[in-house]
Each structure stands twice: as C-alpha cells, then as structure tokens.
Design a protein around this motif. Structure first.
Motif, PDB file in Angstrom:
ATOM      1  N   ARG A 184      50.723  11.401 128.884  1.00 56.56           N
ATOM      2  CA  ARG A 184      49.134  11.272 128.832  1.00 56.56           C
ATOM      3  C   ARG A 184      48.961  12.224 127.906  1.00 56.56           C
ATOM      4  O   ARG A 184      49.524  13.617 127.816  1.00 56.56           O
ATOM      5  CB  ARG A 184      48.301  11.577 130.040  1.00 56.56           C
ATOM      6  CG  ARG A 184      46.976  11.093 129.576  1.00 56.56           C
ATOM      7  CD  ARG A 184      46.122  11.714 130.900  1.00 56.56           C
ATOM      8  NE  ARG A 184      46.182  13.125 131.270  1.00 56.56           N
ATOM      9  CZ  ARG A 184      47.036  13.829 132.120  1.00 56.56           C
ATOM     10  NH1 ARG A 184      47.590  13.185 133.111  1.00 56.56           N
ATOM     11  NH2 ARG A 184      47.027  15.196 132.396  1.00 56.56           N
ATOM     12  N   SER A 187      46.543   2.665 128.243  1.00 58.88           N
ATOM     13  CA  SER A 187      45.277   2.596 128.956  1.00 58.88           C
ATOM     14  C   SER A 187      44.715   3.840 128.265  1.00 58.88           C
ATOM     15  O   SER A 187      45.229   4.735 127.927  1.00 58.88           O
ATOM     16  CB  SER A 187      45.415   2.625 130.315  1.00 58.88           C
ATOM     17  OG  SER A 187      45.971   3.672 130.997  1.00 58.88           O
ATOM     18  N   THR A 188      43.291   3.646 128.188  1.00 61.17           N
ATOM     19  CA  THR A 188      42.478   4.788 127.852  1.00 61.17           C
ATOM     20  C   THR A 188      41.371   4.833 128.657  1.00 61.17           C
ATOM     21  O   THR A 188      40.982   3.874 129.303  1.00 61.17           O
ATOM     22  CB  THR A 188      41.972   4.374 126.443  1.00 61.17           C
ATOM     23  OG1 THR A 188      41.353   3.235 126.394  1.00 61.17           O
ATOM     24  CG2 THR A 188      43.075   4.456 125.380  1.00 61.17           C
ATOM     25  N   ASN A 189      40.726   6.146 128.642  1.00 60.21           N
ATOM     26  CA  ASN A 189      39.634   6.433 129.557  1.00 60.21           C
ATOM     27  C   ASN A 189      38.548   7.314 128.819  1.00 60.21           C
ATOM     28  O   ASN A 189      38.890   8.088 128.085  1.00 60.21           O
ATOM     29  CB  ASN A 189      40.047   7.257 130.636  1.00 60.21           C
ATOM     30  CG  ASN A 189      38.736   7.661 131.613  1.00 60.21           C
ATOM     31  OD1 ASN A 189      38.117   6.823 131.836  1.00 60.21           O
ATOM     32  ND2 ASN A 189      38.826   8.707 132.231  1.00 60.21           N
ATOM     33  N   TYR A 190      37.366   6.822 128.530  1.00 65.76           N
ATOM     34  CA  TYR A 190      36.326   7.714 127.878  1.00 65.76           C
ATOM     35  C   TYR A 190      35.089   8.222 128.663  1.00 65.76           C
ATOM     36  O   TYR A 190      34.722   7.403 129.587  1.00 65.76           O
ATOM     37  CB  TYR A 190      35.658   6.817 126.778  1.00 65.76           C
ATOM     38  CG  TYR A 190      36.609   6.497 125.863  1.00 65.76           C
ATOM     39  CD1 TYR A 190      37.243   5.240 125.859  1.00 65.76           C
ATOM     40  CD2 TYR A 190      36.740   7.237 124.533  1.00 65.76           C
ATOM     41  CE1 TYR A 190      38.358   4.938 124.944  1.00 65.76           C
ATOM     42  CE2 TYR A 190      37.567   6.773 123.677  1.00 65.76           C
ATOM     43  CZ  TYR A 190      38.346   5.530 123.596  1.00 65.76           C
ATOM     44  OH  TYR A 190      39.232   5.278 122.618  1.00 65.76           O
ATOM     45  N   ALA A 209      38.341  11.793 126.272  1.00 68.30           N
ATOM     46  CA  ALA A 209      39.022  10.553 126.170  1.00 68.30           C
ATOM     47  C   ALA A 209      40.240  10.989 126.586  1.00 68.30           C
ATOM     48  O   ALA A 209      40.916  11.991 126.057  1.00 68.30           O
ATOM     49  CB  ALA A 209      38.810  10.007 124.793  1.00 68.30           C
ATOM     50  N   THR A 210      41.189  10.317 127.172  1.00 66.31           N
ATOM     51  CA  THR A 210      42.340  10.243 127.183  1.00 66.31           C
ATOM     52  C   THR A 210      43.164   8.717 127.193  1.00 66.31           C
ATOM     53  O   THR A 210      42.513   7.908 127.330  1.00 66.31           O
ATOM     54  CB  THR A 210      43.207  10.715 128.713  1.00 66.31           C
ATOM     55  OG1 THR A 210      42.444   9.877 129.653  1.00 66.31           O
ATOM     56  CG2 THR A 210      42.313  12.108 128.878  1.00 66.31           C
ATOM     57  N   GLY A 211      44.504   9.018 126.672  1.00 68.35           N
ATOM     58  CA  GLY A 211      45.260   7.822 126.593  1.00 68.35           C
ATOM     59  C   GLY A 211      46.759   7.930 127.310  1.00 68.35           C
ATOM     60  O   GLY A 211      47.323   8.928 127.109  1.00 68.35           O
ATOM     61  N   GLY A 225      45.083  13.654 125.507  1.00 67.82           N
ATOM     62  CA  GLY A 225      43.922  13.228 125.461  1.00 67.82           C
ATOM     63  C   GLY A 225      42.965  14.544 124.940  1.00 67.82           C
ATOM     64  O   GLY A 225      43.412  15.793 124.428  1.00 67.82           O
ATOM     65  N   THR A 260      36.877   7.273 119.513  1.00 68.55           N
ATOM     66  CA  THR A 260      38.000   6.073 119.657  1.00 68.55           C
ATOM     67  C   THR A 260      39.260   7.336 119.712  1.00 68.55           C
ATOM     68  O   THR A 260      39.680   8.014 118.615  1.00 68.55           O
ATOM     69  CB  THR A 260      38.297   5.301 118.532  1.00 68.55           C
ATOM     70  OG1 THR A 260      37.271   4.299 118.544  1.00 68.55           O
ATOM     71  CG2 THR A 260      39.460   4.416 118.803  1.00 68.55           C
ATOM     72  N   ILE A 261      40.011   7.115 120.716  1.00 66.46           N
ATOM     73  CA  ILE A 261      41.352   7.806 120.784  1.00 66.46           C
ATOM     74  C   ILE A 261      42.606   6.900 120.481  1.00 66.46           C
ATOM     75  O   ILE A 261      42.546   5.828 120.681  1.00 66.46           O
ATOM     76  CB  ILE A 261      41.691   8.425 122.160  1.00 66.46           C
ATOM     77  CG1 ILE A 261      42.719   9.449 122.177  1.00 66.46           C
ATOM     78  CG2 ILE A 261      41.754   7.360 123.411  1.00 66.46           C
ATOM     79  CD1 ILE A 261      42.866  10.209 123.608  1.00 66.46           C
ATOM     80  N   SER A 262      43.591   7.633 119.688  1.00 65.64           N
ATOM     81  CA  SER A 262      44.759   6.526 119.185  1.00 65.64           C
ATOM     82  C   SER A 262      46.037   7.580 119.216  1.00 65.64           C
ATOM     83  O   SER A 262      45.828   8.909 119.025  1.00 65.64           O
ATOM     84  CB  SER A 262      44.473   6.066 117.950  1.00 65.64           C
ATOM     85  OG  SER A 262      44.123   6.971 117.078  1.00 65.64           O
TER      86      SER A 262
END
Length: 122
Positions: free
Chosen positions: A33, A56-59, A49-51, A35, A68-70
């Motif tokens: 993970r 899957s992502t969480n904001y 934010a995490t990915g 973020g 936006t996380i990438s």
C-alpha cells in the motif's frame, strides 16, 4: 534501508493545482500500500488518500473529486494530483507505505517520508 522521498510541495493560490511525488527506494520485496497523509498546525495527522497493490483506492471525504492518487505501472513511485486546492488543504503532506522487505529479515511494516509543505493562500 528503505527510504521514502517526497517532492512537489509549495505555495499555490486557491483553486490551483499541485502534484506530489513519493519515491520508495531500498531493499523492497513488495509494496502492499502507498498513500498520503497530512497534518495541519494544531491538528492530528489524517489520511488523504491511499492505494493498494490490488488497485483499490481510498480518499478522505474532504478531497474526493479534487485529489487523485496514482502509481503508474505498479512502480515504486506514488503521485497525488491535487486540483481545486483550498486554504484548508494547507498542511505538511506525508507519504506512507506498507512495504515488505526480506533483508535482513522478512517483515512488513509502515514507512514514512519526511513530509512536504503545501500552502494554499492568495
């Protein structure tokens, strides 16, 4: 040794954009993970934010639709694109990663970057 190095913070006017980067380096076996968290003066550190490695992502509710996380191609760098910035987004932003290393022992733990300042002000 594992390091997380952030870049991209700065001063921006309300409504502007910034992109933060965080590169992980060292003896990394797997990234579970990555973020971003932030901490404003006098406040607790909070999730932005995490990915996960599965995509899957969480904001945080406060940034949904604006940030936006990438992590392109599953590489060791995570980005946070921040648009429509508001003064309340002002904080030190910290990169966080859950990493599995195998040297010198097999372990999974959280790592933190040193933080990068984001200031939103006119």
């Amino acid at each position: 040794q594992v390091q997380l190095v952030e870049s991209g913070g700065g001063l921006v006017q309300p409504g502007g954009s910034l992109r933060l980067s965080c590169a992980a380096s060292g003896s990394i076996f797997a990234i579970l993970r990555m973020g971003w968290y932030r901490q404003a003066p006098g406040k607790q550190r909070e999730l932005v934010a995490t990915g996960t490695s599965s995509g899957s992502t969480n904001y945080a509710d406060s940034v949904k639709g604006r940030f936006t996380i990438s992590r392109p191609n599953g590489k060791n760098t995570v980005y946070l694109q921040m648009n429509s910035l508001k003064p309340e987004d002002t904080a030190v932003y910290y990169c966080n990663a859950a990493l599995r290393t195998i040297v010198p022992i097999v372990e999974t733990k959280d790592y933190w970057g040193q933080g990068t300042q984001v200031t939103v002000s006119s």
